[in-house]
Design a protein around this motif. Structure first.
Motif, PDB file in Angstrom:
ATOM      1  N   ARG A  18       0.870  -1.181   0.000  1.00 18.41           N
ATOM      2  CA  ARG A  18       0.000   0.000   0.000  1.00 18.41           C
ATOM      3  C   ARG A  18       0.899   1.221   0.000  1.00 18.41           C
ATOM      4  O   ARG A  18       1.955   1.225   0.626  1.00 18.41           O
ATOM      5  N   SER A  19       0.478   2.271  -0.689  1.00 31.52           N
ATOM      6  CA  SER A  19       1.241   3.520  -0.735  1.00 31.52           C
ATOM      7  C   SER A  19       0.676   4.521   0.263  1.00 31.52           C
ATOM      8  O   SER A  19      -0.505   4.472   0.597  1.00 31.52           O
ATOM      9  N   LEU A  20       1.537   5.422   0.703  1.00 38.63           N
ATOM     10  CA  LEU A  20       1.071   6.525   1.539  1.00 38.63           C
ATOM     11  C   LEU A  20       0.239   7.476   0.691  1.00 38.63           C
ATOM     12  O   LEU A  20       0.620   7.785  -0.441  1.00 38.63           O
ATOM     13  N   ASN A  21      -0.894   7.932   1.220  1.00 37.96           N
ATOM     14  CA  ASN A  21      -1.660   8.951   0.507  1.00 37.96           C
ATOM     15  C   ASN A  21      -1.282  10.329   1.045  1.00 37.96           C
ATOM     16  O   ASN A  21      -0.543  10.441   2.027  1.00 37.96           O
ATOM     17  N   LEU A  22      -1.753  11.378   0.422  1.00 40.80           N
ATOM     18  CA  LEU A  22      -1.347  12.729   0.813  1.00 40.80           C
ATOM     19  C   LEU A  22      -1.776  13.096   2.227  1.00 40.80           C
ATOM     20  O   LEU A  22      -1.038  13.773   2.946  1.00 40.80           O
ATOM     21  N   ARG A  23      -2.921  12.624   2.667  1.00 40.04           N
ATOM     22  CA  ARG A  23      -3.356  12.903   4.042  1.00 40.04           C
ATOM     23  C   ARG A  23      -2.377  12.285   5.029  1.00 40.04           C
ATOM     24  O   ARG A  23      -1.960  12.916   6.001  1.00 40.04           O
ATOM     25  N   GLN A  24      -1.977  11.047   4.767  1.00 37.62           N
ATOM     26  CA  GLN A  24      -1.030  10.370   5.649  1.00 37.62           C
ATOM     27  C   GLN A  24       0.330  11.072   5.623  1.00 37.62           C
ATOM     28  O   GLN A  24       0.967  11.242   6.661  1.00 37.62           O
ATOM     29  N   ILE A  25       0.757  11.475   4.434  1.00 33.46           N
ATOM     30  CA  ILE A  25       2.038  12.171   4.292  1.00 33.46           C
ATOM     31  C   ILE A  25       2.033  13.466   5.099  1.00 33.46           C
ATOM     32  O   ILE A  25       2.991  13.774   5.814  1.00 33.46           O
ATOM     33  N   GLN A  26       0.957  14.216   4.998  1.00 30.57           N
ATOM     34  CA  GLN A  26       0.866  15.475   5.743  1.00 30.57           C
ATOM     35  C   GLN A  26       0.900  15.223   7.248  1.00 30.57           C
ATOM     36  O   GLN A  26       1.584  15.940   7.993  1.00 30.57           O
ATOM     37  N   ALA A  27       0.200  14.195   7.686  1.00 34.97           N
ATOM     38  CA  ALA A  27       0.178  13.884   9.119  1.00 34.97           C
ATOM     39  C   ALA A  27       1.561  13.452   9.599  1.00 34.97           C
ATOM     40  O   ALA A  27       2.008  13.857  10.680  1.00 34.97           O
TER      41      ALA A  27
END
Length: 134
Positions: free
Chosen positions: A112-121
């Motif tokens: 699974r890849s990191l999504n932008l919400r996860q990256i920001q968090a």
């Protein structure tokens, strides 16, 4: 469909953006990264957002500059996450901002890849720039 372009308006819009797309110095690079992070805060992963293409393009320009000027070998988002978890002595269950322990496990396994919400968090949690997870 016929498209017309107002060249004068285009020139007026291009001038403030030119240094973002022709990065020549470390200062210009750092400015471009700062702007990309602000754009990511606003656009997130909304592909229908009018600035989504701009975010992708700016990210590509920044990546090209980094490949040419940075000596750090490329690291994937999951590798960076694993490194930061090790540095902070965290377990998969210690990252609720990413998701459940199962979600973190899938990311670290490469399923699974990191999504932008996860990256920001993650960037907020670890005090790092968002682009290190891209």
């Amino acid at each position: 469909m016929k498209t017309t372009v107002d060249i004068e308006r285009l020139v007026h819009c291009w001038e403030p953006l030119e240094n973002l797309f022709h990065i020549r110095t470390r200062d210009e690079y750092e400015n471009a990264v700062k702007i990309l992070n602000m754009l990511l805060d606003r656009v997130m992963d909304d592909q229908s957002h009018p600035l989504f293409g701009f975010v992708e393009t700016l990210g590509t320009v920044i990546e090209a500059w980094e490949e040419e000027h940075e000596s750090v070998p490329p690291v994937s988002g999951k590798e960076m996450l694993r490194f930061l978890m090790d540095q902070h002595n965290l377990r998969q269950s210690d990252l609720p901002e990413v998701g459940s322990q199962g979600v973190v496990s899938e990311i670290l396994a490469g399923n699974r890849s990191l999504n932008l919400r996860q990256i920001q968090a993650l960037a907020r949690r670890f005090g790092v720039l968002k682009h290190i997870f891209l």
